[in-house]
Scaffold this motif. Sequence first.
Motif: not given
Length: 266
Positions: A197-210
Motif C-alpha cells: 500500500p506504500k510505494p513502490p509496490p514490490a517488496r521483499l521482507s523477512l517474515t515474523f518467524p525470522a
Amino acid sequence: MTAQVVVHPDKATLAAAVAARLITTLADAQARHGEVHVVLTGGSMGNATMTALADSPAVRAVAWELVHLWWGDERYVERASEDRNATQAREAGLDRLLDLGLQSGNVHELPASDDPEGFDLEAAVQRYADELAAVARESSQPAAGTEPLGRPGADGLPAFEVVMLGVGPDAHVASLFPGRPTLQVQDRTVVAEANSPKPPPARLSLTFPALCTADEVWLLVAGTDKADAVAAALGGVDVDEAPAAGVSGRRHTVWLLDEDAASRLA
C-alpha cells in the motif's frame, strides 16, 4: 515477555542513543562469541541511526570485520535507486564502516530488480533465503579443524543479535502490512509483497518467524505521525491490524521512542 519502552526527548537524541546501545551490544556479544549478525531497518530513523553510528567516537569499539549486516526488508527496484533501503544506508554512513573493517562481503543486500541474474520477485525471495541459510551454515559449521565463527542460529538463519525495525503510521514493520497474507506466513524466512500500500509496490521482507529469532528486537520510532501506531501496538491491538504488535525478541523487546512517538501512551 513484556516489552520495555524507552523514551528520548527528540529524534536526534534517539538516534544517538540507539547507536550507543548498538555499539555496546555488539562489543559485548563479540566478547562472548565472536561473529555477530544485525538486521538493519530503513526509513528516516534507520538512516538517522546509521549516521549517528558512523559519527560515534565509540564506533571503533566494535570489531567490524566480524559483523554481518542484513536488512529486514527492501523495495524491489533497481540497485542504484534512491528508494532502496541499502542505498540510503550507504549514503547515511554505512560506507564509512567499510573503512573501519566491515567486509563488503558481509553486507547482505536483498536482490534488486536489475540484477544480472534476472530474478523475478519470487526468485529474489528464494535467493535471499538461500543466502541467509548459506551464511548460517558457514558461521556455525566451519571447515574441519577450524573454530566456529559465531553461534548457531535458527533453522535456515544466522543467529541475529539484534533486529532493528521501524514502524509505519499504519503500524507495519519491515514490509509486513496490516491485513496482508504475508502476516500469516510461518514456513519461510523471506516473503514477497507484490502490492504494497506504500510505494513502490514490490517488496521483499523477512517474515515474523525470522524476525523473532533475534536475541533482541528494537523498534525505533520518532514523530507524532507514528504515535497512534505505537499506542495501538503496545495496547494489545490484533497483529492483523497492527503488525508491530507481532514482533518480539527471544531475550528482549525494546521500543525506543522519541517523545512525539510516545505521546499517545498512557
